[in-house]
Design a protein around this motif. Sequence first.
Motif, PDB file in Angstrom:
ATOM      1  N   GLY A   9      -0.486  19.787  -2.809  1.00 26.18           N
ATOM      2  CA  GLY A   9      -0.093  19.422  -1.457  1.00 26.18           C
ATOM      3  C   GLY A   9      -0.028  20.639  -0.547  1.00 26.18           C
ATOM      4  O   GLY A   9      -0.153  21.782  -0.995  1.00 26.18           O
ATOM      5  N   GLY A  10       0.163  20.371   0.741  1.00 26.00           N
ATOM      6  CA  GLY A  10       0.253  21.469   1.686  1.00 26.00           C
ATOM      7  C   GLY A  10       0.020  21.009   3.092  1.00 26.00           C
ATOM      8  O   GLY A  10       0.070  19.814   3.395  1.00 26.00           O
ATOM      9  N   ALA A  40       5.881   7.984   3.673  1.00 24.71           N
ATOM     10  CA  ALA A  40       6.040   8.717   4.922  1.00 24.71           C
ATOM     11  C   ALA A  40       7.482   8.592   5.397  1.00 24.71           C
ATOM     12  O   ALA A  40       8.186   7.643   5.015  1.00 24.71           O
ATOM     13  N   PRO A  41       7.946   9.515   6.225  1.00 19.63           N
ATOM     14  CA  PRO A  41       9.333   9.451   6.720  1.00 19.63           C
ATOM     15  C   PRO A  41       9.622   8.122   7.397  1.00 19.63           C
ATOM     16  O   PRO A  41       8.854   7.662   8.252  1.00 19.63           O
ATOM     17  N   GLY A  42      10.703   7.487   6.988  1.00 18.10           N
ATOM     18  CA  GLY A  42      11.110   6.241   7.594  1.00 18.10           C
ATOM     19  C   GLY A  42      10.314   5.025   7.174  1.00 18.10           C
ATOM     20  O   GLY A  42      10.514   3.930   7.727  1.00 18.10           O
ATOM     21  N   LYS A  43       9.415   5.202   6.207  1.00 17.41           N
ATOM     22  CA  LYS A  43       8.585   4.077   5.765  1.00 17.41           C
ATOM     23  C   LYS A  43       8.770   3.831   4.276  1.00 17.41           C
ATOM     24  O   LYS A  43       9.246   4.688   3.546  1.00 17.41           O
ATOM     25  N   GLU A  44       8.351   2.652   3.854  1.00 13.28           N
ATOM     26  CA  GLU A  44       8.417   2.329   2.443  1.00 13.28           C
ATOM     27  C   GLU A  44       7.279   3.032   1.692  1.00 13.28           C
ATOM     28  O   GLU A  44       6.241   3.368   2.263  1.00 13.28           O
ATOM     29  N   THR A  91       0.275  11.995   6.631  1.00 22.62           N
ATOM     30  CA  THR A  91       1.416  12.843   6.306  1.00 22.62           C
ATOM     31  C   THR A  91       2.458  12.038   5.528  1.00 22.62           C
ATOM     32  O   THR A  91       2.901  10.985   5.977  1.00 22.62           O
ATOM     33  N   ALA A  92       2.792  12.531   4.339  1.00 24.90           N
ATOM     34  CA  ALA A  92       3.717  11.816   3.463  1.00 24.90           C
ATOM     35  C   ALA A  92       3.984  12.663   2.225  1.00 24.90           C
ATOM     36  O   ALA A  92       3.305  13.667   1.984  1.00 24.90           O
ATOM     37  N   VAL A  93       4.968  12.225   1.458  1.00 29.30           N
ATOM     38  CA  VAL A  93       5.130  12.753   0.107  1.00 29.30           C
ATOM     39  C   VAL A  93       4.283  11.886  -0.815  1.00 29.30           C
ATOM     40  O   VAL A  93       4.412  10.650  -0.795  1.00 29.30           O
ATOM     41  N   TYR A  94       3.432  12.507  -1.582  1.00 28.08           N
ATOM     42  CA  TYR A  94       2.541  11.794  -2.489  1.00 28.08           C
ATOM     43  C   TYR A  94       3.097  11.887  -3.906  1.00 28.08           C
ATOM     44  O   TYR A  94       3.373  12.988  -4.404  1.00 28.08           O
ATOM     45  N   TYR A  95       3.242  10.721  -4.524  1.00 26.15           N
ATOM     46  CA  TYR A  95       3.839  10.632  -5.856  1.00 26.15           C
ATOM     47  C   TYR A  95       2.805  10.202  -6.882  1.00 26.15           C
ATOM     48  O   TYR A  95       2.074   9.213  -6.664  1.00 26.15           O
ATOM     49  N   CYS A  96       2.761  10.908  -7.974  1.00 25.28           N
ATOM     50  CA  CYS A  96       1.932  10.495  -9.096  1.00 25.28           C
ATOM     51  C   CYS A  96       2.629   9.364  -9.850  1.00 25.28           C
ATOM     52  O   CYS A  96       3.860   9.364  -9.984  1.00 25.28           O
ATOM     53  N   ASN A  97       1.841   8.425 -10.313  1.00 20.12           N
ATOM     54  CA  ASN A  97       2.387   7.245 -11.009  1.00 20.12           C
ATOM     55  C   ASN A  97       1.587   6.939 -12.251  1.00 20.12           C
ATOM     56  O   ASN A  97       0.359   7.087 -12.265  1.00 20.12           O
ATOM     57  N   ALA A  98       2.266   6.515 -13.288  1.00 23.35           N
ATOM     58  CA  ALA A  98       1.614   6.005 -14.494  1.00 23.35           C
ATOM     59  C   ALA A  98       2.313   4.718 -14.876  1.00 23.35           C
ATOM     60  O   ALA A  98       3.535   4.715 -15.103  1.00 23.35           O
ATOM     61  N   ASN A  99       1.573   3.634 -14.926  1.00 20.68           N
ATOM     62  CA  ASN A  99       2.205   2.359 -15.276  1.00 20.68           C
ATOM     63  C   ASN A  99       1.289   1.510 -16.130  1.00 20.68           C
ATOM     64  O   ASN A  99       0.069   1.647 -16.077  1.00 20.68           O
ATOM     65  N   TRP A 100       1.902   0.666 -16.929  1.00 18.42           N
ATOM     66  CA  TRP A 100       1.187  -0.201 -17.848  1.00 18.42           C
ATOM     67  C   TRP A 100       1.101  -1.640 -17.366  1.00 18.42           C
ATOM     68  O   TRP A 100       0.537  -2.502 -18.022  1.00 18.42           O
ATOM     69  N   VAL A 116       2.360  16.381   1.682  1.00 13.65           N
ATOM     70  CA  VAL A 116       1.110  16.574   2.424  1.00 13.65           C
ATOM     71  C   VAL A 116       1.434  16.427   3.902  1.00 13.65           C
ATOM     72  O   VAL A 116       1.978  15.401   4.314  1.00 13.65           O
ATOM     73  N   THR A 117       1.105  17.441   4.670  1.00 12.27           N
ATOM     74  CA  THR A 117       1.346  17.412   6.102  1.00 12.27           C
ATOM     75  C   THR A 117       0.032  17.676   6.820  1.00 12.27           C
ATOM     76  O   THR A 117      -0.637  18.677   6.554  1.00 12.27           O
ATOM     77  N   VAL A 118      -0.323  16.751   7.697  1.00  8.71           N
ATOM     78  CA  VAL A 118      -1.568  16.860   8.461  1.00  8.71           C
ATOM     79  C   VAL A 118      -1.202  17.081   9.920  1.00  8.71           C
ATOM     80  O   VAL A 118      -0.548  16.234  10.539  1.00  8.71           O
TER      81      VAL A 118
END
Length: 120
Positions: A9-10, A40-44, A91-100, A116-118
């Motif tokens: 990120g960056g 993103a800020p303020g969003k789901e 622009t948001a925080v990006y989360y890695c996910n692993a699910n079955w 990540v900031t654009v």
Amino acid sequence: QVQLVESGGGLVQAGGSLRLSCAASGRTFSGYYMGWFRQAPGKEREFVAHISYSYGSEYYSDSMKGRFTISIDNAKNVVYLQMNSLTPEDTAVYYCNANWMGPRRDSGYWGQGTQVTVSS
């Protein structure tokens, strides 16, 4: 103990590109869907992309398809997200996910997130 560690990120200007990485460890991920969500800020939190660990099938959010590409290096247990043509709306925080449970499902294991900031 499952660990998902994001990196890459960056800050980037609008129109630019970034590649996120997620290093997964702690179990066998055969049968899992690996990928990314963002908040993103303020969003789901919203789905970005998943890839089948076993078959390589790719799944994308409609709004990101064509700009983002997900890939996986099974030998290294690393999932990548190539993001092109970025806009400030990415622009948001990006989360890695692993699910079955299945593609696009908001469940399973999570990384700590990478910002990540654009800029416009």
